[in-house]
Design a protein around this motif. Sequence first.
Motif, short mmCIF file in Angstrom:
data_model
loop_
_atom_site.label_atom_id
_atom_site.label_comp_id
_atom_site.label_asym_id
_atom_site.label_seq_id
_atom_site.Cartn_x
_atom_site.Cartn_y
_atom_site.Cartn_z
N GLU A 64 45.42 49.49 47.09
CA GLU A 64 45.39 48.91 48.43
C GLU A 64 44.83 47.49 48.44
N LYS A 65 43.74 47.26 47.69
CA LYS A 65 43.13 45.92 47.72
C LYS A 65 44.04 44.84 47.15
N PRO A 66 44.68 45.05 45.97
CA PRO A 66 45.61 44.02 45.49
C PRO A 66 46.77 43.78 46.45
N LYS A 67 47.31 44.84 47.02
CA LYS A 67 48.42 44.68 47.97
C LYS A 67 47.98 43.88 49.20
N GLU A 68 46.80 44.22 49.70
CA GLU A 68 46.30 43.53 50.88
C GLU A 68 46.12 42.03 50.61
N ARG A 69 45.62 41.70 49.40
CA ARG A 69 45.41 40.28 49.05
C ARG A 69 46.74 39.53 48.96
N ILE A 70 47.77 40.17 48.41
CA ILE A 70 49.08 39.54 48.31
C ILE A 70 49.67 39.29 49.71
N LEU A 71 49.53 40.27 50.57
CA LEU A 71 50.07 40.12 51.94
C LEU A 71 49.31 39.04 52.71
N ILE B 197 44.85 31.88 42.10
CA ILE B 197 44.77 32.48 40.77
C ILE B 197 44.09 33.82 40.92
N LEU B 198 44.87 34.90 40.80
CA LEU B 198 44.34 36.26 40.93
C LEU B 198 44.15 36.84 39.54
N CYS B 199 43.08 37.60 39.35
CA CYS B 199 42.83 38.26 38.08
C CYS B 199 42.70 39.76 38.34
N LEU B 200 43.66 40.53 37.84
CA LEU B 200 43.63 41.98 37.98
C LEU B 200 42.92 42.57 36.77
N VAL B 201 41.79 43.21 37.00
CA VAL B 201 40.98 43.76 35.92
C VAL B 201 40.99 45.28 36.00
N ILE C 152 52.53 27.17 41.48
CA ILE C 152 52.68 28.44 40.76
C ILE C 152 51.65 29.45 41.29
N LEU C 153 52.09 30.69 41.48
CA LEU C 153 51.19 31.78 41.81
C LEU C 153 50.79 32.45 40.49
N PHE C 154 49.61 32.09 39.98
CA PHE C 154 49.13 32.65 38.73
C PHE C 154 48.50 34.01 38.97
N ILE C 155 48.91 35.00 38.19
CA ILE C 155 48.27 36.31 38.19
C ILE C 155 47.89 36.62 36.75
N THR C 156 46.61 36.78 36.48
CA THR C 156 46.15 37.11 35.14
C THR C 156 45.73 38.57 35.10
N THR C 157 45.79 39.16 33.91
CA THR C 157 45.36 40.55 33.76
C THR C 157 44.36 40.65 32.62
N ALA C 158 43.46 41.61 32.73
CA ALA C 158 42.44 41.83 31.69
C ALA C 158 42.00 43.28 31.75
N ARG D 99 37.03 30.48 37.94
CA ARG D 99 38.19 29.85 38.57
C ARG D 99 39.19 30.86 39.11
N MET D 100 38.91 32.15 38.95
CA MET D 100 39.86 33.17 39.36
C MET D 100 39.25 34.10 40.40
N GLU D 101 40.12 34.66 41.21
CA GLU D 101 39.71 35.66 42.21
C GLU D 101 39.87 37.04 41.57
N ILE D 102 38.76 37.72 41.35
CA ILE D 102 38.76 38.99 40.61
C ILE D 102 39.11 40.14 41.54
N ILE D 103 40.09 40.96 41.14
CA ILE D 103 40.44 42.18 41.88
C ILE D 103 40.35 43.34 40.90
N GLN D 104 39.40 44.22 41.11
CA GLN D 104 39.18 45.35 40.21
C GLN D 104 40.17 46.47 40.53
N ILE D 105 40.80 47.02 39.49
CA ILE D 105 41.64 48.21 39.61
C ILE D 105 40.99 49.28 38.75
N PRO D 106 40.17 50.16 39.33
CA PRO D 106 39.32 51.05 38.51
C PRO D 106 40.08 52.15 37.80
#
Length: 782
Positions: free
Chosen positions: A337-344, A360-364, A475-481, A494-501
Amino acid sequence: MINISKFFHQDGSESIKKQLPLVPLRDMVLFPYITTSVFVGRDKSIKALSEAMAADKKIFLTTQKNPEVLKPTIKDIFQVGTEARITQLLRLPDGTVKALVEGCERGKIVKLVDEDGYLCVEYIPVHEELMPETASEAAIRTVTEAFEHYAQLSGAVSQSFFKTLDMLSSNESRYADTIASQMPFKVVDKQKLLECGTIEDRFFLLLKLIQKEAEVFTMSQKIKGRVKKQMETLQKKHYLNEQMQAIKKEMGEDGNASEFEDLENRIKKKRMSKEAASVARRELAKLKMMSPMSSEATVVRNYIDWLISLPWYRKNRSKNDLQKAEQILDQDHYGLEKPKERILEYLAVQILVKKIKGPILCLVGPPGVGKTSLARSVASATGRAFARVSLGGVRDEAEIRGHRRTYVGAMPGRIIQTLKKIGYNNPVFCLDEIDKMTSDFRGDPSSALLEALDPEQNKNFNDHYLEVDYDLSEILFITTANTLYDIPAPLRDRMEIIQIPGYTEYEKAKIATGYLIPKQLKENGLSDSDAVFSKNAVHAIIKKYTKEAGVRNLEREISAVLRKIAKEIVQTDHRKLHNISTTTVLKFLGQPRFRDSALEKEDMIGIVTGLAWTQAGGELLTIEAVTMPGKGNVMVTGKLGDVMKESSQAAVSYVRSRCKELNIKEDFYKDIDIHIHVPEGAIPKDGPSAGISMCSAVVSVLTGKPVSRKVAMTGEITLRGRVLPVGGLKEKLLAAHINGIKKVIVSTENKRDIKEIPKAIQAQMEIVYAEDMSQVLENALL
């Protein structure tokens, strides 16, 4: 100061044993009576030099077997080294230390001692066996002739050095060491010379090495002469080619005019920045003046082609339908829900302001939770092109920023290469595995990414190959870690961290039913009329055959079941509906790989059911406590981390401070020991969540009151009995529900997290909010 003692060999002979601070050397060997400079940068080596200077200025120097080892042990250094005297010490501005040392005598290491902040060695001096007078004279004469021959060939030895050698002819050991230090031998060969116990063996080896070096030098000179002759031939050919081009031009036969005209037209038609257009025209003018056969002309031609081919201003038209974008995201992914909400939110702002800097979003999150596929869905939802670059294992800075054009085979960095490939300037750009970049002598790629991922700087990104600014701000940068802590702090900032537990068992079942099973039916050539999974079969695969945060292994197991059915259809040439139950799953997949967290069969004294969080979801955590005759000791076992050990100590201290309130004998600790144990000790456990569970177990065993097995709890305890909140509550409560827990005790401050729990599960479970330990005991003890 040198520590001196006696050392007895295995044959009974006696030697003097000394002790000195040690400095391991890299890529050099020091011989006795040789003065040289040593540059020291490691903390232990600098401390060793300081200790030596404070004492008698004596140090022991030996060579590392592998110069790359940062913390050498006794196995990483050669056993024979040199005792040396420090004649000068100079601290340099970069933190390193330059030491001027003079070798004194050989020494063989007996023992390596790790002192307070530096290394010491115990060693015995190496006694040299002298040669007879005639043999010594013959050895010196033979080696001198070989050395003079090498000096004539190379011209690298001064006449003053030969005068020094003449003065040393009476001391054959020093004579051999002086020549060895002057020769460009390999480190291993020099070490062999240092280790030679007899002077006769040393002269034989020295003569062999000098002769070999002379032969190598002669051969290299021949090769250089051959290469020089070839270069002169090439220059002559180039001159003749230039003459041919001039003649062709005079005769009107210039074959490259059409190519130049084509490049000029492409530059005029291409919309690019003023700087890039100016550079392209300048390089084209330079190309016209060059010979088309020269290597530099090829480099310039490729560079112009790169400038023309890049999508400087070509963009995808982004979709502005927020409802459609939400529908695509929900169709591709369950939950998140949180990543989707941020994209919208990003799309909504873009619709209002028409132009926005690409965030710059970072999906962790753990592997398999859908980070990369979410980035792909974002591209589909926004109507942009999708670009993906995997950064796992990248260690060269040029992979990000490109090579300088002075290098042969130079190329732009991966970002510029990918933009040329997809042909648009505003894609969704996925940088995968950003936490797995490494750095070495070729640079630090994570630092090179700072400019590309900084919204304030990436408008003027400068690639080393292009040497002109390129705008990456669209560019819409999306990084993953996988882990946040492996990302360098400046890059993380420099990135907006979005946790995916990770997904709970409930979510995995929904994903399997709605996404994975239909996908695998199609990929295995089946349809809904061939196989249907029961709800229990899906849960059986999740609980008994997978243990993960994502759904990657779950998809593999579903595919394994369907492959069995596909095989049966092909063999029998008959299609029918297969109702896949738990029995079918056991038959196809074999024995379960994992077991469920099991409740105790009855309420027991000293056994409490706790709740734990793992990357694969929540789990029950059984905590046991027993007492035994003793002297008040507290023992904690079960491979626990420091936090859980401290929780157990806080729990016991709380019980001792509240003896009267708990109806426990005040001096109970004088004649008993308490043992707290968390089973499954092979699995490391740590984290602030088991304090109230441990305290309940201790109170239960001391009061003789059993704890309800249908009650689970999670929370940390203070010395005053306050119950502190914990994380991972959603996963923990779902695990409790799955295992039949009817009541869960949590901190009052965790009320805000309850909204994440599905309401159907909340209705089937009593959640008790506790502020103090007394409330926990009131609900847990029978």
